[in-house]
Write an enzyme that holds these catalytic residues in place. Structure first.
Site, mmCIF file in Angstrom:
data_model
loop_
_atom_site.group_PDB
_atom_site.id
_atom_site.type_symbol
_atom_site.label_atom_id
_atom_site.label_comp_id
_atom_site.label_asym_id
_atom_site.label_seq_id
_atom_site.Cartn_x
_atom_site.Cartn_y
_atom_site.Cartn_z
ATOM 1 N N LEU A 55 0.794 -1.186 0.002
ATOM 2 C CA LEU A 55 -0.200 -0.178 -0.112
ATOM 3 C C LEU A 55 0.717 1.422 -0.379
ATOM 4 O O LEU A 55 2.111 1.427 1.069
ATOM 5 C CB LEU A 55 -0.831 0.208 1.103
ATOM 6 C CG LEU A 55 -2.031 -0.956 1.218
ATOM 7 C CD1 LEU A 55 -2.538 -0.416 3.017
ATOM 8 C CD2 LEU A 55 -3.173 -1.171 0.479
ATOM 9 N N ASP A 56 0.398 2.310 -0.947
ATOM 10 C CA ASP A 56 1.135 3.904 -0.457
ATOM 11 C C ASP A 56 1.725 4.213 0.804
ATOM 12 O O ASP A 56 0.379 4.212 1.321
ATOM 13 C CB ASP A 56 1.059 4.552 -1.914
ATOM 14 C CG ASP A 56 0.605 3.981 -3.711
ATOM 15 O OD1 ASP A 56 1.410 3.438 -3.559
ATOM 16 O OD2 ASP A 56 0.079 4.639 -3.744
ATOM 17 N N ARG A 57 2.167 5.013 0.541
ATOM 18 C CA ARG A 57 2.375 5.541 2.219
ATOM 19 C C ARG A 57 1.352 6.439 2.906
ATOM 20 O O ARG A 57 0.482 6.175 3.848
ATOM 21 C CB ARG A 57 3.594 6.335 1.883
ATOM 22 C CG ARG A 57 4.044 7.685 3.309
ATOM 23 C CD ARG A 57 4.778 8.820 3.005
ATOM 24 N NE ARG A 57 6.514 8.682 2.627
ATOM 25 C CZ ARG A 57 6.857 9.066 3.648
ATOM 26 N NH1 ARG A 57 6.854 9.069 5.160
ATOM 27 N NH2 ARG A 57 8.035 8.788 3.362
ATOM 28 N N THR A 59 -2.115 5.549 1.224
ATOM 29 C CA THR A 59 -3.265 4.566 1.658
ATOM 30 C C THR A 59 -3.955 4.428 2.926
ATOM 31 O O THR A 59 -2.188 3.690 3.682
ATOM 32 C CB THR A 59 -3.039 3.777 0.111
ATOM 33 O OG1 THR A 59 -2.585 4.073 -1.006
ATOM 34 C CG2 THR A 59 -3.965 3.012 0.491
#
Length: 218
Positions: A55-57, A59
């Site tokens: 997951l992106d930072r 998200t």
């Protein structure tokens, strides 16, 4: 330091509710990351659990961790073979045309000295498919449910900006980076089938920055 909420736990899997702003890997510039917190997620086990996907930072939401190498291999295969159900919620920085649909835009990574790297739609890129449904519109913003079939880097962010024509609110790369303190994307549910066992299934409640805009899940 806030405690990481556990959404699902058994002998081979953990699903945590990842807070927005917490990167999985230690940033080059330093600062906290999930890497630093894995020891506290042993929860009595000897092994440190390992993230199965990314997951992106920015998200928030459901993140699956495997508690042993065999489980990591099986879960990784389930992601590769597109057997994992993923449900994301995103706030778009505007209204969109239509109520639901499917975005099929192949994606490719590009990098420039000026802007760094990003993903772009490209005919020769990797096939990427996202199903979407409009849930609500408030104050010129739109809550959209995304169900990605594939798991490309930044897939939902690019599909929102280039497929729906409206970026996620707060997205600094594919949008204006305004209106929110982060890219407004949340992994609300995750389900991974298992042979001879109940699936790993978890749901994450809508974060406070979504509800502050007047949105509710469902």
């Amino acid at each position: 330091m806030t405690e990481l909420a556990i959404l699902f736990e058994d002998a081979e899997a953990l699903v945590i509710d990842k807070p927005a702003g917490l990167p999985l890997d230690r940033p080059r510039a330093g600062g906290p990351s999930l890497d630093d917190r894995l020891d506290e997620l042993k929860l009595g086990f000897q092994r440190v659990p390992m993230p199965v996907h990314r997951l992106d930072r920015d998200t928030s939401g459901c993140l699956l961790l495997a508690r042993n190498p065999k489980a990591l291999k099986r879960f990784s295969a389930a992601f590769e073979e597109k057997r994992v159900e993923k449900r994301y919620l995103g706030v778009l920085a505007g209204d969109i045309v239509g109520e639901e649909g499917t975005i099929e835009l192949a994606l490719s990574k590009v990098s420039t000295a000026k802007d760094g790297w990003r993903m772009i739609p490209a005919r020769k890129g990797k096939p990427s498919v996202t199903h979407w449904r409009k849930l609500d519109t408030r104050g010129g913003l739109t809550l959209v449910e995304f169900r990605p079939e594939t798991g490309r880097t930044h897939q939902i962010r690019v599909h929102a900006a280039s497929g729906l024509g409206v970026p996620l609110l707060g997205d600094p790369v594919y949008g204006a980076g305004k209106g929110a303190s982060r890219t407004m994307l949340h992994c609300a549910a995750l389900a991974i089938p298992r042979e001879g066992k109940e699936p790993v299934a978890a749901t994450s409640p809508l974060p406070a920055d979504f509800t502050a805009l007047g949105f509710q899940d469902g």
